[in-house]
Enzyme design. Structure first.
Site: not given
Ligand code: B12
Ligand code: SF4
Ligand code: SF4
Length: 395
Positions: A132, A258
């Site tokens: 995380d 979902c």
């Molecule tokens: C900041 C953060 C939050 C913030 C911001 C949410 C957000 N939009 O990211 C807040 C506080 C709101 C939050 C909420 C939650 N979070 Co959070 N959060 C994080 C954190 C620390 C960083 C995420 C991040 O970088 N966000 C910025 C966005 C833009 O990035 P992203 O969502 O990852 O998407 C990018 C990449 O995945 C990339 N990408 C997509 N596809 C591909 C494919 C390839 C090949 C590559 C290379 C890249 C790529 O493109 C996206 C856009 O740039 C991560 C841990 C981590 N270090 O990753 C946990 C994490 C995402 N959170 C987690 C969880 C569980 C939650 C909650 C469910 C908690 C809850 N029940 O309240 C909610 C869910 C909200 C939601 N629907 O996203 C889990 C998710 C697990 C999973 N199965 O997805 C993580 C991974 C923590 C963990 N170690 O388990 N979170």
């Molecule tokens: S749009 Fe995708 S992520 Fe959202 S509820 Fe439907 S299947 Fe799940």
């Protein structure tokens, strides 16, 4: 590195309790995702989580986190709960019903590191693990090696565990054979990297009460209940409070709806430690909880990081929402008594939200009930709540 060695290592980690063990290449994040991340930061999608902005460059390039990184071991732990009470309740995000996963998973990751050293002779400086809090995009890395796909709700969705995986990763200078990403699904979404197996579904987007999913796969933190009830340490914006409903800590709405969750089964929970006990606390139990009891009840859980003041802030918002239309009676009166007591608490943050809640619930009687607290109040941020409530009527 032999293929056999890699598979034995995978088996080591399954035996440790990880439910998913996959290997990703350590290349930089593809342009399309890096750009989307950048746009999200630029529009303030990260709210006041300044650490995201500070580590912007690292997050899109694992090579800047560990020089010479070759492979990333991506791990998943299934946290779908095994008790009906934990599944059904809506007040606590399900991930919080365990001992803080940062602590329990970190211990397991330490053991995984020891395997890297024993099996492959890696030095402790040859790898770095995160759960995380590291400057890596765990969901993107997991999508890269086929652990699942990123849904329109932003979550990494597994076709076997649904939305309920904790993620962690180990960046390593060892060279593992990468596991392939998932195949099939919608080719346009595949190119975009979001919603590949969502089809035409948009349940998560429609269900989000604050419209925080501003585009498929992108959640803007300032609007997200999870951010507001966990990460925000300040006042919760007044206009968002009604949409928080009964959510005390985090939000699972866009996960719960979902359809991919139909495959979720209770995990082995070898790494996790259940803490379901507080899911049965009533609103009154919470509103009347002392800081000492708070420390005891929430010891070792993620909720302890909110501190008493944060939980009371959230409990006031929930009380304001759920008791507003409740029939008059003893129960409603005890909630009001507890809120009035909190409106006189030593924490301004608690007082501010308690005042809001009393006005929201008590309609015409609020001014009388809060008269003594109002007289003593000198904190401008709390006085603003009184001024607003008196001006807006009781809404
Ligand atoms: C900041 C953060 C939050 C913030 C911001 C949410 C957000 N939009 O990211 C807040 C506080 C709101 C939050 C909420 C939650 N979070 Co959070 N959060 C994080 C954190 C620390 C960083 C995420 C991040 O970088 N966000 C910025 C966005 C833009 O990035 P992203 O969502 O990852 O998407 C990018 C990449 O995945 C990339 N990408 C997509 N596809 C591909 C494919 C390839 C090949 C590559 C290379 C890249 C790529 O493109 C996206 C856009 O740039 C991560 C841990 C981590 N270090 O990753 C946990 C994490 C995402 N959170 C987690 C969880 C569980 C939650 C909650 C469910 C908690 C809850 N029940 O309240 C909610 C869910 C909200 C939601 N629907 O996203 C889990 C998710 C697990 C999973 N199965 O997805 C993580 C991974 C923590 C963990 N170690 O388990 N979170
Ligand atoms: S749009 Fe995708 S992520 Fe959202 S509820 Fe439907 S299947 Fe799940
Ligand atoms: S966690 Fe809740 S508030 Fe945040 S995007 Fe999902 S449904 Fe919306």
């Amino acid at each position: 590195m032999t293929r056999d060695g890699q598979e034995l290592f995978r088996a080591d980690l399954f035996r440790e309790g990880f439910d998913e063990v996959r290997f990703a290449p350590a290349a930089a994040v593809p342009q399309v995702h890096a750009q989307r991340f950048s746009q999200w930061l630029d529009r303030g999608g990260h709210a006041d989580m300044a650490w995201m902005e500070r580590t912007r460059d690292k997050r899109v390039d694992p090579g800047r986190v560990l020089s010479g990184v070759r492979s990333i071991v991506v791990l998943g732990v299934n946290y779908w709960p095994d008790r009906e009470v934990a599944r059904r309740q809506k007040t606590w995000a399900k991930y919080a019903l365990y001992r803080d996963y940062h602590d329990t998973m970190e211990k397991a990751l330490k053991r995984a590191g020891a395997f890297l050293e024993q099996r492959f002779g890696a030095a402790s400086s040859d790898y770095r693990y995160y759960v995380d809090t590291g400057p890596v995009m765990e969901r993107g890395l997991a999508a890269r090696c086929g652990l699942g796909f990123q849904g329109k709700n932003g979550m990494l969705i597994s076709r076997t565990h649904g939305n309920w995986l904790f993620l962690a990763c180990i960046l390593t200078r060892l060279d593992f054979v990468p596991d392939p990403p998932l195949k099939g699904g919608n080719p346009i979404a595949a190119a975009e990297g979001v919603g590949r197996f969502c089809g035409t579904c948009r349940r998560c987007i429609d269900a989000c009460p604050t419209d925080a999913i501003t585009e498929p796969g992108m959640v803007d933190a300032p609007l997200c209940i999870s951010y507001q009830t966990i990460e925000n340490k300040d006042v919760i914006p007044r206009e968002l409070r009604p949409s928080i409903g009964e959510r005390l800590f985090g939000c699972d709405i866009c996960l719960d709806v979902c359809p991919w969750n139909r495959f979720a089964r209770t995990g082995r929970q070898w790494i996790l430690e259940q803490r379901y006990h507080f899911a049965e606390l009533t609103l009154i139990d919470l509103l009347t909880m002392t800081p000492e009891t708070f420390s005891e009840v929430f010891r070792q859980t993620p909720i302890k990081r909110l501190k008493w003041r944060g939980l009371m802030r959230n409990a006031c918002v929930v009380a304001g929402n759920v008791c507003r239309d409740r029939e008059e009676g003893a129960e409603k009166e005890s909630v009001l008594d507890a809120l009035v007591a909190l409106a006189g608490s030593g924490e301004w943050l608690v007082r501010a939200h308690a005042v809001w809640a009393v006005y929201r619930i008590a309609h015409g009687r609020a001014r009388d009930r809060l008269r003594a607290c109002r007289r003593r109040e000198s904190e401008p941020r709390v006085l603003r709540e009184y001024a607003w409530a008196e001006e807006a009527g009781d809404s």
